[in-house]
Structure formats: C-alpha cells, structure tokens
Design an enzyme around this catalytic site. Structure first.
Site, PDB file in Angstrom:
ATOM      1  CG  ASN A   9      -1.705   1.215   1.470  1.00 16.06           C
ATOM      2  OD1 ASN A   9      -1.667   1.987   0.440  1.00 16.06           O
ATOM      3  ND2 ASN A   9      -2.262   1.607   2.242  1.00 16.06           N
ATOM      4  CD1 TRP A  10       3.900   1.125  -2.672  1.00 17.04           C
ATOM      5  CD2 TRP A  10       4.021   2.461  -4.746  1.00 17.04           C
ATOM      6  NE1 TRP A  10       4.891   0.653  -3.583  1.00 17.04           N
ATOM      7  CE2 TRP A  10       4.971   1.227  -4.766  1.00 17.04           C
ATOM      8  CE3 TRP A  10       4.212   2.966  -5.604  1.00 17.04           C
ATOM      9  CZ2 TRP A  10       5.629   1.173  -5.746  1.00 17.04           C
ATOM     10  CZ3 TRP A  10       4.452   2.829  -6.670  1.00 17.04           C
ATOM     11  CH2 TRP A  10       5.521   1.913  -6.894  1.00 17.04           C
ATOM     12  CE  LYS A  11      -0.181   3.531   4.506  1.00 19.11           C
ATOM     13  NZ  LYS A  11      -0.338   3.999   6.065  1.00 19.11           N
ATOM     14  CG  HIS A  61      -5.979   2.184   4.635  1.00 23.52           C
ATOM     15  ND1 HIS A  61      -5.624   3.212   5.575  1.00 23.52           N
ATOM     16  CD2 HIS A  61      -5.060   1.282   4.578  1.00 23.52           C
ATOM     17  CE1 HIS A  61      -4.422   2.800   5.832  1.00 23.52           C
ATOM     18  NE2 HIS A  61      -4.098   1.851   5.325  1.00 23.52           N
ATOM     19  CD  GLU A  65      -3.651  -2.094   6.913  1.00 23.68           C
ATOM     20  OE1 GLU A  65      -2.584  -2.329   6.607  1.00 23.68           O
ATOM     21  OE2 GLU A  65      -4.181  -1.129   6.829  1.00 23.68           O
ATOM     22  CB  SER A 105       4.754  -1.172  11.701  1.00 19.61           C
ATOM     23  OG  SER A 105       4.286   0.124  11.951  1.00 19.61           O
TER      24      SER A 105
END
Ligand code: PEP
Length: 257
Positions: free
Chosen positions: A12-14, A97, A167, A215
């Site tokens: 997930n590169w955001k 998300h 998450e 993380s």
C-alpha cells in the site's frame, strides 16, 4: 483435494511517491529482485495516476488501487469508478482503509464500494482494525461490526474474490504514539475474523484470505507469516523501499516451501 491458498504480499503505497519516474523505478527495482518467485502473489497499490504505466512493467506484479467509487461513469467530481479501474487492468482494490475512514468513510460506504468493485470484476481488500484496545476487549465487537456491515449482501459465490486485511490502527507506522503489534495479536484476530467469516459464508469462507498489516518490515515479516495465522501481509512504509519489500516477498516464498 483441499485447495491451496496462495499467499499474497501487497504494497500500500498510499500517496507516494511524488513522481511517476520514482514509481516506475520502484516497480522496476522490485521486479529485478523477484525473478525466482513462483508461489507468492505480489501486488502493488499505487496512487491512481500511476496505475496504467505500472501495470505494464512486470507480469509478476499485480496492480491494485487504493479506493474505488461505485458505478461506471457519472456526475461525481473527483472520483474514479470501480469499472474504470477494472477496464484499466487493475485487479485489486484496497477498501475501508483506516486513513479513508478517518476522512469520513463509513462501513455502509465501504459496503457499497465492495459490491460495486465485485460487480466490476475487481478483487476487494477490505481493511478492518481498531483504533485502540482496552481491558474490556470491546474491539472484537468493532471488528465484528466492520465485517458484518462491510460484507452485508455479499454472496458466497464472491468469497474467492475477497481479502480481509486486519490493520490495527495503533500499530500502523504513521500513527502517533504507535506501538508494535505481535504475531500473537495478529493470530488472535485472524482466528476471530475467520470465525466470523465462517458464520456468514460457511465453508466458502475458507477461500477468503486474511492478511496482517501494520508496520511490517523485512525483519518482522517472517514472524507474522509464520506465527500470525495469516495468508499474507499488507505493507505500507516498507513497501516504498524496493530492497525491504523484496526481502519481505522472498521471506514469504521461503516459508512456502
Ligand atoms: C497501511 O497503512 O496499510 C500499512 C500497512 O502501513 P504501515 O506498514 O506503514 O504501517
């Protein structure tokens, strides 16, 4: 014969990186490192505007989006539809998300997006997770509600298309005062998520892959994959470093022997 569930490592590169050039370099560098990978599915979810270019770089790297608006076309300024993403060659779409929920997205909104994504041919990655934990263990109810509402009206026939990513917000790399989640935390919630999915979909629920995200890096990936009770990982920060992300993929592949 029991169907083997393929493990998946998803980036997930955001809202990163800043330029298409950097995005292409990152995917090219990952691609160079993963030529021997056979058993692990690899997905990268970049910002929308990089999707078209990145999907052409490597057959081994599947492209996903980070959101999708229900429908095909219409008067929805600023939105990108599930149908558009599918027609562009996108496979996965991260939905629900916590960073989108923080902007006001509700479980009902996520439900509409999941339905539209499946109808368009996309594979949703539904994110669930609690902001905090306390002694009352109420976070289990929160996850149960997220699953119930977000997956409401989804039929058993669609289970093979769905991924659920656990998450915990308190463990995400950008959360202020964050703390590390352990593989035990992941396993406990993965069991709980699978039980809820089984209650809803019966044995078809076994087709739904459950991931951990928060993380994960090249040092902790092995522990989460081995002891976290999951079918893969959703990786944020560490996926923006080709070397670290490739190491995570290789770790997954090595454990799959
Ligand atoms: C995420 O927010 O989806 C995520 C996995 O982030 P990070 O790995 O940076 O905690």
């Amino acid at each position: 014969m029991e169907k083997v569930i393929k493990k998946i490592i998803c980036a997930n590169w955001k809202m990163n990186p800043l330029t298409l050039k950097e995005a292409e370099k990152l995917v090219n560098d990952i691609a160079k490192n993963i030529t021997t990978i056979k058993k692990t599915e690899i997905a990268v979810c970049p910002p929308f505007l990089y999707l078209e270019k990145l999907r052409k770089i490597s057959k081994k790297i599947i492209i996903g989006a980070q959101d999708a608006f229900p429908g095909d076309v219409g008067a929805f300024t600023g939105e990108v539809s599930a149908e558009m993403l599918y027609l562009l060659g996108t496979k996965y779409v991260i939905l629900g998300h916590s960073e989108r929920r923080a902007l006001g997205e509700t479980n009902d909104d996520v439900n509409k997006k999941i339905k539209a994504s499946i109808a368009s041919g996309l594979y949703p990655i539904l994110c669930v997770g609690e902001r905090t934990r306390d002694e009352s263990h109420d976070y289990f109810n929160l996850i149960k509600t997220q699953l119930e509402v977000c997956l409401s009206g989804i039929s058993k026939n669609s289970t093979a298309k769905i991924i659920v990513a656990y998450e915990p917000i308190w463990a995400i790399s950008t959360t202020p005062d964050r703390r590390d989640a352990t593989a035990d935390d992941s396993r406990e919630m993965a069991v709980f998520i699978r039980k809820n999915l089984f209650d809803k979909f019966g044995k078809d629920a076994t087709q739904i892959r459950v991931l951990y995200g928060g993380s994960v890096n090249e040092k902790t990936a092995g522990d989460f994959l081995e002891n976290g009770g999951v079918d893969g990982l959703l990786v944020g920060q560490a996926s923006l470093d080709a070397k670290k992300f490739s190491t995570i993929i290789k770790t997954c592949e090595a454990l799959n022997k």
